[in-house]
Design an enzyme around this catalytic site. Structure first.
Site, PDB file in Angstrom:
ATOM      1  N   GLY A  12      -7.389 -31.037  14.866  1.00 18.25           N
ATOM      2  CA  GLY A  12      -7.350 -30.172  16.038  1.00 18.25           C
ATOM      3  C   GLY A  12      -6.171 -30.516  16.920  1.00 18.25           C
ATOM      4  CB  CYS A  13      -5.576 -29.815  20.493  1.00 16.37           C
ATOM      5  SG  CYS A  13      -4.338 -30.097  21.767  1.00 16.37           S
ATOM      6  CG  PHE A  14      -0.607 -32.748  18.668  1.00 17.33           C
ATOM      7  CD1 PHE A  14      -0.466 -32.261  19.959  1.00 17.33           C
ATOM      8  CD2 PHE A  14       0.375 -32.408  17.737  1.00 17.33           C
ATOM      9  CE1 PHE A  14       0.606 -31.462  20.323  1.00 17.33           C
ATOM     10  CE2 PHE A  14       1.460 -31.611  18.086  1.00 17.33           C
ATOM     11  CZ  PHE A  14       1.566 -31.138  19.386  1.00 17.33           C
ATOM     12  CD1 TRP A  15      -0.945 -32.645  23.483  1.00 14.64           C
ATOM     13  CD2 TRP A  15      -2.134 -31.241  24.755  1.00 14.64           C
ATOM     14  NE1 TRP A  15      -0.099 -31.645  23.905  1.00 14.64           N
ATOM     15  CE2 TRP A  15      -0.804 -30.771  24.688  1.00 14.64           C
ATOM     16  CE3 TRP A  15      -3.062 -30.514  25.497  1.00 14.64           C
ATOM     17  CZ2 TRP A  15      -0.386 -29.616  25.345  1.00 14.64           C
ATOM     18  CZ3 TRP A  15      -2.646 -29.364  26.148  1.00 14.64           C
ATOM     19  CH2 TRP A  15      -1.322 -28.929  26.070  1.00 14.64           C
ATOM     20  CG  HIS A 155     -10.269 -34.224  19.892  1.00 13.51           C
ATOM     21  ND1 HIS A 155      -9.269 -33.369  20.282  1.00 13.51           N
ATOM     22  CD2 HIS A 155     -10.402 -34.074  18.564  1.00 13.51           C
ATOM     23  CE1 HIS A 155      -8.813 -32.723  19.214  1.00 13.51           C
ATOM     24  NE2 HIS A 155      -9.486 -33.133  18.162  1.00 13.51           N
TER      25      HIS A 155
END
EC number: 1.8.4.11
Length: 171
Positions: A12-15, A155
């Site tokens: 998912g979003c790497f942040w 996350h």
């Protein structure tokens, strides 16, 4: 002295992935980027079929690949194809990009444990593929949630989540 090792994971979003993984014991460094796709010199605006990924440098004397994978499966949903939270599309798929045969073996074994555990409600769809090029994301994406603690993430750590090993693991 053992040399640092590398792992490349997409979930998912790497942040959010980077923010949680960087805090794990034994993790030396992380950087976000694009991997597993078809575009050279990938960027946020042009990354083709690449997934948003995190490159992890870790000390194998302080943690191991299996421990990193167990944490990876705790902080993202590996049963949703091309999606994490509100983010949809192939950029947000679950993937493990292995660097050698041992990482591949550990990845497949860990996925089998996740499947057998019933901790997630569906079948694991995590892609397991050889690592290709890793294109580092732009500076504004690196350590984003350190700079913007209230920024977007899907996350989180699931309290009490513990992945059991199958009785047949390693046999």
């Amino acid at each position: 002295m053992t040399s640092p090792q590398k792992a490349i994971l997409a979930g998912g979003c790497f942040w959010g992935m980077q923010d949680l993984i960087r805090k794990q014991p034994g993790v030396i460094a992380t950087r976000v980027g694009y991997s597993g796709g078809d575009v050279a010199n990938a960027t946020y605006r042009n990354h083709g079929t690449h997934a948003e990924a995190v490159e992890i440098i870790f000390d194998p004397q302080a943690t191991d690949y299996r421990t990193l994978l167990e944490f990876f499966f705790q902080i993202h949903d590996p049963t949703t194809p091309n999606r994490q939270g509100n983010d949809r599309g192939t950029s947000y798929r679950s993937a493990i990009y292995y660097l050698d045969d041992e990482q591949k073996r550990v990845a497949l074994d860990t996925i089998a444990d996740v499947e057998a555990s019933g901790l997630w409600p569906g079948k694991v769809v995590t892609e397991v593929s050889p690592a290709g090029d890793f294109w580092e994301a732009e500076p504004e994406h690196q350590h984003y949630l350190q700079r913007y603690p209230s920024g977007y993430t899907c996350h989180f750590i699931r309290p009490g989540w513990k992945l059991p090993r199958r009785a047949t693991a390693g046999q």
